[in-house]
Motif scaffolding. Structure first.
Motif, PDB file in Angstrom:
ATOM      1  N   ARG A   1       0.852  -1.200   0.000  1.00  0.00           N
ATOM      2  CA  ARG A   1       0.000   0.000   0.000  1.00  0.00           C
ATOM      3  C   ARG A   1       0.884   1.246   0.000  1.00  0.00           C
ATOM      4  O   ARG A   1       2.068   1.169   0.356  1.00  0.00           O
ATOM      5  N   PRO A   2       0.316   2.373  -0.421  1.00  0.00           N
ATOM      6  CA  PRO A   2       1.115   3.605  -0.417  1.00  0.00           C
ATOM      7  C   PRO A   2       1.420   4.065   1.010  1.00  0.00           C
ATOM      8  O   PRO A   2       0.725   3.655   1.950  1.00  0.00           O
ATOM      9  N   ILE A   3       2.433   4.913   1.140  1.00  0.00           N
ATOM     10  CA  ILE A   3       2.739   5.530   2.444  1.00  0.00           C
ATOM     11  C   ILE A   3       1.622   6.519   2.754  1.00  0.00           C
ATOM     12  O   ILE A   3       1.269   7.346   1.903  1.00  0.00           O
TER      13      ILE A   3
ATOM     14  N   ALA B   1      -0.625  19.479  -1.657  1.00  0.00           N
ATOM     15  CA  ALA B   1       0.029  19.620  -2.973  1.00  0.00           C
ATOM     16  C   ALA B   1       1.546  19.519  -2.833  1.00  0.00           C
ATOM     17  O   ALA B   1       2.215  18.831  -3.616  1.00  0.00           O
ATOM     18  N   ILE B   2       2.092  20.197  -1.828  1.00  0.00           N
ATOM     19  CA  ILE B   2       3.551  20.160  -1.627  1.00  0.00           C
ATOM     20  C   ILE B   2       3.981  18.736  -1.296  1.00  0.00           C
ATOM     21  O   ILE B   2       4.976  18.225  -1.828  1.00  0.00           O
ATOM     22  N   ALA B   3       3.226  18.071  -0.416  1.00  0.00           N
ATOM     23  CA  ALA B   3       3.583  16.701  -0.014  1.00  0.00           C
ATOM     24  C   ALA B   3       3.529  15.760  -1.212  1.00  0.00           C
ATOM     25  O   ALA B   3       4.441  14.966  -1.445  1.00  0.00           O
ATOM     26  N   GLU B   4       2.480  15.890  -1.990  1.00  0.00           N
ATOM     27  CA  GLU B   4       2.321  15.042  -3.186  1.00  0.00           C
ATOM     28  C   GLU B   4       3.523  15.213  -4.118  1.00  0.00           C
ATOM     29  O   GLU B   4       4.105  14.231  -4.587  1.00  0.00           O
TER      30      GLU B   4
ATOM     31  N   GLY C   1       9.666   9.279  -6.015  1.00  0.00           N
ATOM     32  CA  GLY C   1       9.160   8.082  -6.695  1.00  0.00           C
ATOM     33  C   GLY C   1       8.400   7.143  -5.778  1.00  0.00           C
ATOM     34  O   GLY C   1       8.289   5.948  -6.078  1.00  0.00           O
ATOM     35  N   TRP C   2       7.874   7.691  -4.666  1.00  0.00           N
ATOM     36  CA  TRP C   2       7.138   6.841  -3.733  1.00  0.00           C
ATOM     37  C   TRP C   2       5.641   7.119  -3.814  1.00  0.00           C
ATOM     38  O   TRP C   2       5.221   8.267  -3.703  1.00  0.00           O
ATOM     39  N   PRO C   3       4.849   6.079  -4.003  1.00  0.00           N
ATOM     40  CA  PRO C   3       3.399   6.296  -4.003  1.00  0.00           C
ATOM     41  C   PRO C   3       2.900   6.656  -2.603  1.00  0.00           C
ATOM     42  O   PRO C   3       3.350   6.058  -1.607  1.00  0.00           O
ATOM     43  N   VAL C   4       2.024   7.652  -2.528  1.00  0.00           N
ATOM     44  CA  VAL C   4       1.510   8.089  -1.222  1.00  0.00           C
ATOM     45  C   VAL C   4       0.004   8.258  -1.256  1.00  0.00           C
ATOM     46  O   VAL C   4      -0.587   8.458  -2.312  1.00  0.00           O
ATOM     47  N   GLU C   5      -0.556   8.158  -0.071  1.00  0.00           N
ATOM     48  CA  GLU C   5      -1.955   8.529   0.113  1.00  0.00           C
ATOM     49  C   GLU C   5      -1.939   9.710   1.078  1.00  0.00           C
ATOM     50  O   GLU C   5      -1.460   9.583   2.212  1.00  0.00           O
ATOM     51  N   ILE C   6      -2.417  10.843   0.606  1.00  0.00           N
ATOM     52  CA  ILE C   6      -2.371  12.059   1.427  1.00  0.00           C
ATOM     53  C   ILE C   6      -3.630  12.139   2.284  1.00  0.00           C
ATOM     54  O   ILE C   6      -4.749  12.001   1.783  1.00  0.00           O
TER      55      ILE C   6
ATOM     56  N   ASP D   1       1.445   6.965   8.381  1.00  0.00           N
ATOM     57  CA  ASP D   1       2.811   6.502   8.634  1.00  0.00           C
ATOM     58  C   ASP D   1       3.733   7.670   8.963  1.00  0.00           C
ATOM     59  O   ASP D   1       4.630   7.563   9.787  1.00  0.00           O
ATOM     60  N   VAL D   2       3.533   8.784   8.257  1.00  0.00           N
ATOM     61  CA  VAL D   2       4.420   9.944   8.402  1.00  0.00           C
ATOM     62  C   VAL D   2       3.599  11.223   8.385  1.00  0.00           C
ATOM     63  O   VAL D   2       2.391  11.203   8.128  1.00  0.00           O
ATOM     64  N   ILE D   3       4.313  12.326   8.640  1.00  0.00           N
ATOM     65  CA  ILE D   3       3.691  13.650   8.472  1.00  0.00           C
ATOM     66  C   ILE D   3       4.579  14.496   7.561  1.00  0.00           C
ATOM     67  O   ILE D   3       5.789  14.240   7.450  1.00  0.00           O
ATOM     68  N   VAL D   4       3.976  15.473   6.921  1.00  0.00           N
ATOM     69  CA  VAL D   4       4.727  16.567   6.303  1.00  0.00           C
ATOM     70  C   VAL D   4       4.227  17.819   6.988  1.00  0.00           C
ATOM     71  O   VAL D   4       3.039  18.152   6.887  1.00  0.00           O
ATOM     72  N   ASP D   5       5.120  18.480   7.735  1.00  0.00           N
ATOM     73  CA  ASP D   5       4.665  19.641   8.506  1.00  0.00           C
ATOM     74  C   ASP D   5       5.821  20.595   8.764  1.00  0.00           C
ATOM     75  O   ASP D   5       6.978  20.267   8.502  1.00  0.00           O
ATOM     76  N   LEU D   6       5.482  21.759   9.313  1.00  0.00           N
ATOM     77  CA  LEU D   6       6.486  22.768   9.622  1.00  0.00           C
ATOM     78  C   LEU D   6       7.169  22.467  10.949  1.00  0.00           C
ATOM     79  O   LEU D   6       6.518  22.013  11.894  1.00  0.00           O
TER      80      LEU D   6
END
Ligand code: PRP
Length: 233
Positions: free
Chosen positions: A139-141, A149-152, A159-164, A181-186
């Protein structure tokens, strides 16, 4: 004489006027400055003071959203940081102070001539206590973020498939509750990551506050806009 407003059709299909509203472009009218409420405001007030832009009204402890400087040169509107570029792009403000994160997330038709070097922080990928991310099998991360949009784009580059999973705040909860699994944040001081046992895995971008200018105001209010840019530079 009133001019027809220039407009353009955006990728999202809406039509935006880029000429400031009538009656606010005279040389003696206050320059309209969109200011973000919140963390950056304190540094911005110091910066304005150094530039001889009287910031006193920004410190008033009330709920008014539009405030003129005492000398009548500037009219501040106080906005959520995410809304600053929208007001400037539509011509509801001539100038604004916006974060590079907000600009990169949505993409605006704005002139961005000056980085103020305030509001500095970084956008990162972080996860619970592991220093390398192993993509889950089959499954995607899953990524929790306020910046889909930035995370995508970031994970597409890797090259990693993700589910935002879009969240409005407290993004760090994602891995703690098993939502993602992870975060994208400030990250500014790193305290929030540390206090929640999260570890930075990758840097997405450096963030700071920049001055953005409406393209029509740049022509119609050139003198006042340039004076402000010179003072802040
Ligand atoms: C921001 C960001 C992090 C935190 C990082 O959240 O989303 O959660 O600040 O700061 P630090 O590295 O100094 O700890 P904010 O405080 O804006 O609130 P939010 O989580 O509700 O969006």
């Amino acid at each position: 004489m009133s001019r027809p407003a220039k407009s353009r059709v955006t990728a999202r299909g809406s039509v935006r006027g880029t000429t400031p509203a009538a009656g606010v472009t005279g040389a003696s009218a206050p320059l309209r400055v969109a200011v973000p409420k919140g963390r950056v405001l304190r540094s911005l007030v110091e910066r304005f003071a150094r530039a001889h832009v009287d910031p006193a009204v920004l410190l008033n402890d009330d709920r008014t959203l539009v405030r003129d400087t005492r000398d009548g040169r500037y009219r501040f509107s106080l906005l959520k940081p995410d809304d600053v570029p929208t007001h400037v792009e539509y011509g509801a403000a001539d100038v604004g102070i916006a974060g590079r994160d907000v600009l990169a997330e949505r993409g605006y038709d704005l002139y961005a001539p000056l980085d103020l070097g305030i509001g500095r922080c970084r956008m990162v990928v972080a996860a619970l206590g592991s220093e390398s991310l192993v993509p889950p099998r089959g499954r995607p991360i899953r990524v929790a973020t306020k910046y889909p949009a930035i995370a995508e784009r970031h994970f597409a580059k890797r090259g990693w498939p993700v589910e935002i999973v879009f969240l409005q705040g407290s993004v760090e909860l994602g891995p703690l509750t098993g939502l993602t699994d992870v975060i994208v944040d400030l990250v500014e001081t790193g305290t929030t990551l540390r206090d929640n046992g999260l570890v930075e895995l990758d840097e997405v971008m450096q963030v700071s506050s920049v001055v953005v200018v409406n393209r029509s105001s740049l022509k119609l209010r050139r003198g006042a806009v340039q004076a402000l840019l010179d003072a802040l530079a």
